[in-house]
Design an enzyme around this catalytic site. Structure first.
Site, short mmCIF file in Angstrom:
data_model
loop_
_atom_site.label_atom_id
_atom_site.label_comp_id
_atom_site.label_asym_id
_atom_site.label_seq_id
_atom_site.Cartn_x
_atom_site.Cartn_y
_atom_site.Cartn_z
N SER A 229 0.83 -1.21 0.00
CA SER A 229 0.00 0.00 0.00
C SER A 229 0.86 1.26 0.00
O SER A 229 2.01 1.25 0.44
CB SER A 229 -0.88 -0.01 1.24
OG SER A 229 -0.07 -0.02 2.40
N VAL A 232 2.02 2.38 3.71
CA VAL A 232 3.20 1.70 4.26
C VAL A 232 4.44 2.05 3.43
O VAL A 232 5.50 2.37 3.97
CB VAL A 232 2.98 0.17 4.33
CG1 VAL A 232 4.26 -0.53 4.76
CG2 VAL A 232 1.84 -0.16 5.27
N GLY A 233 4.30 2.03 2.12
CA GLY A 233 5.44 2.30 1.24
C GLY A 233 6.03 3.68 1.47
O GLY A 233 7.25 3.84 1.58
N GLU A 250 6.49 -0.37 -5.13
CA GLU A 250 5.40 -0.60 -6.08
C GLU A 250 4.11 -0.56 -5.28
O GLU A 250 3.94 -1.37 -4.37
CB GLU A 250 5.55 -1.96 -6.76
CG GLU A 250 6.71 -2.06 -7.72
CD GLU A 250 6.59 -1.15 -8.93
OE1 GLU A 250 5.48 -0.67 -9.22
OE2 GLU A 250 7.63 -0.89 -9.56
N CYS A 284 -3.14 -5.16 -8.31
CA CYS A 284 -2.78 -3.74 -8.37
C CYS A 284 -3.05 -3.18 -9.76
O CYS A 284 -3.21 -1.98 -9.94
CB CYS A 284 -1.33 -3.55 -7.99
SG CYS A 284 -0.27 -4.66 -8.89
N GLN A 331 -10.17 -6.68 4.61
CA GLN A 331 -10.26 -6.27 3.21
C GLN A 331 -11.73 -6.22 2.78
O GLN A 331 -12.16 -5.30 2.07
CB GLN A 331 -9.46 -7.24 2.34
CG GLN A 331 -9.20 -6.76 0.93
CD GLN A 331 -8.34 -5.50 0.89
OE1 GLN A 331 -7.44 -5.32 1.71
NE2 GLN A 331 -8.66 -4.61 -0.04
N GLU A 385 -8.04 3.77 -4.38
CA GLU A 385 -7.97 2.36 -4.70
C GLU A 385 -8.88 1.58 -3.75
O GLU A 385 -8.82 1.78 -2.54
CB GLU A 385 -6.53 1.87 -4.53
CG GLU A 385 -6.37 0.42 -4.91
CD GLU A 385 -4.95 -0.09 -4.69
OE1 GLU A 385 -4.44 0.03 -3.56
OE2 GLU A 385 -4.36 -0.60 -5.64
#
Ligand code: NAP
Ligand code: MG
Length: 485
Positions: A229, A232-233, A250, A284, A331, A385
């Site tokens: 996500s 976090v990234g 990514e 993704c 989710q 998203e």
């Protein structure tokens, strides 16, 4: 009895120092415990990095073509087990068995491909402007790399990070997503049996929030490759920037498929159904916005809804199922929350919109494939998203309006255009803000031998997969050699 798997450190399966484990559950049947994994501590992660650091020089000294032979041997072992590994994946992550099998085959191909790259790790020779000087470049590995992977492609993503990292001569510590570590275990078993030296690949399991920091800030880490996500990234990057180490992120997507009036309606609706709903929309690269030229909007939407209603939702282990469950309760709740937001903000439900209940559905996280119309560009479901089986269909005046709307999001991972008009195709290739530019195919569905990655908020730049994948995992050195003295 569900098995308990260890961490893999220095070629051994070992328990975490916490003495604690965590469960992984089948999202299609929550009565089924799939496996247990170690709840690692920062101490365990440190240990893994120490081991990886000690193993690195010898691994880098092995001729790269020989490293490649080990990867190819691992590919062969995995290929023999493809059916059982696919079943492991379906039980743990939920995607259908054919989808899981396809992903295992992809991992096999990735190992073979990067095995071959061992004999092709090339630099370049460039003419020097000085007399008697030979000039060239060659690649050096970085050292120890840290790999953090998500649950949605639980074998392909670990494989497409491990293989280029290893072939370039790095040693690895990988932490798979807590919802689906089993396929990483299977990859490591194959590498170990293929004869990978001890300490070259190491795996720790446990929650990202507990051990993530050590995986990024340990002094041995020379590069971090992360897929997951944005939240976090971006947090990871703030820390790696401070240390000045290479970072590959990514992250999310909000991928459009633009359908022009000349597109074959049957083909176009098949492509959008595939892109939006297969793998439960948990890709993704999934299509989450279908931008349809006004002239064909009504006909397109009618046929799309008809086909979507026919999709069979259920356990991915069963024959004939098209769509499996969401990966977990969290989710599923996220998906249901976005559906509620869509309704509140004034979008119109064309089909779906609910959790599926009754009989076997009660034991899983199943959501109906859902289509919204009357979605305006500023709505939450047009911008964020969702990562589930939810699609917005939007009429656009013409091609230019389609491109403009396609680009009107923070993400830029993949995009698709459906048309036979060559001039528009070229204009789209030029103007679309996406790393993966697709024509007359679903927005999801890419191949391992080509670069993968996005633009804007989706990625940080260094591409994964294809021959350029080793660019991230190696550093070029430049040599000037005067040989006439
Ligand atoms: P995530 O929550 O960001 O987790 C990804 C990985 O990071 C997991 O291993 C996770 O561990 C770990 N992690 C969590 N918190 C961390 C922290 N503070 N520090 C370090 N690591 C941490 O993503 P996800 O839910 O697994 O996957 C879904 C997301 O992945 C979606 O947004 C999707 O778009 C994205 N994705 C992108 C691509 C792409 O190539 N662009 C491909 C696939 C998926 P835990 O599992 O223990 O939380
Ligand atoms: Mg997560």
């Amino acid at each position: 009895m569900a098995e308990t798997y260890g961490n893999f450190i220095a070629g051994e399966w070992v328990q975490a120092s916490s003495g604690k484990v965590f469960d992984s559950i089948n999202p299609a049947n929550t009565d089924e415990l799939v496996a247990r994994y170690q709840s690692s501590t920062a101490e365990d992660v440190k240990n893994a990095f120490d081991v990886a650091q000690k193993a690195q020089a010898a691994w880098a000294a092995m001729p790269a073509p020989n490293r490649g032979i080990l990867l190819m041997r691992a590919a062969e072992i995995l290929e023999k087990r493809a059916d059982s590994v696919a079943a492991d994946m379906t039980r743990e992550e939920g995607k259908t068995l054919p989808e899981a099998k396809g992903e295992v085959v992809r991992a096999v191909n990735i190992f073979r491909y990067f095995g071959g790259e061992g004999a092709r790790l090339s630099g370049e020779t460039v003419p020097s402007e000085r007399d008697g000087v030979f000039a060239c470049t060659f690649r050096k590995p970085l050292g120890v790399v840290s790999l953090l992977t998500p649950w949605n492609f639980p074998i392909a993503i670990p494989a497409w990070k491990m293989a280029p990292a290893l072939i370039a001569g790095n040693t690895v510590v990988i932490k798979p997503a807590s919802l689906a570590p089993l396929c990483t275990v299977r990859l490591i078993e194959a590498l170990h049996e293929a004869g990978l030296p001890k300490g070259v690949i190491n795996m720790v399991t446990g929650s990202g929030s507990a051990i993530g920091d050590e995986l990024i800030t340990n002094p041995a880490v020379k590069a971090v490759s992360f897929t997951g996500s944005c939240e976090v990234g971006n947090g990871i990057q703030r820390k790696t920037v401070q240390r000045g180490i290479k970072t590959q992120l990514e992250m999310g997507g909000k991928n459009p498929t633009i359908v022009l009036r000349d597109a074959d309606l049957n083909m176009a609706t098949d492509i959008v159904v595939n892109g939006a709903f297969f793998s439960t929309g948990q890709k993704c690269t999934a299509t989450s916005r279908a931008l349809i030229e006004e002239a064909i909007f009504e006909d397109f939407a009618k046929l799309l809804v008809e086909k979507t209603r026919k999709l069979r939702v259920g356990s991915g282990m069963e024959k004939g199922i098209d769509i499996g469950p969401c990966v977990d309760d969290g989710q599923m709740q996220t998906v249901l929350r976005y559906i509620e937001i869509g309704k509140k903000e004034g979008a119109k439900l064309l089909c779906g919109g609910n959790r599926l209940t009754g009989a076997a559905y009660d034991k899983g996280y199943f959501v109906e494939p859902t289509i919204f119309s009357e979605v305006t560009p500023e709505m939450t479901i047009a911008q964020e998203e969702i990562f589930g089986p939810v699609l917005a269909v939007v009429p656009v005046k013409d091609f230019d309006a389609g491109i403009q709307m396609a680009n009107n999001v923070k993400f830029g991972l993949s995009a698709s255009l459906l048309t036979n008009q060559l001039n528009k195709v070229f204009s789209y290739i030029n103007r679309i803000e996406a790393g993966l530019i697709i024509v007359n195919l679903p927005s999801a569905g890419v191949e391992y031998q080509l670069p993968f990655g996005g633009t804007k908020a989706s990625s940080t730049g260094f591409r994964e997969q294809g021959s350029v994948a080793v660019d991230f995992y190696s550093e070029l050195r430049t040599v000037y050699l005067k040989h006439q003295i």
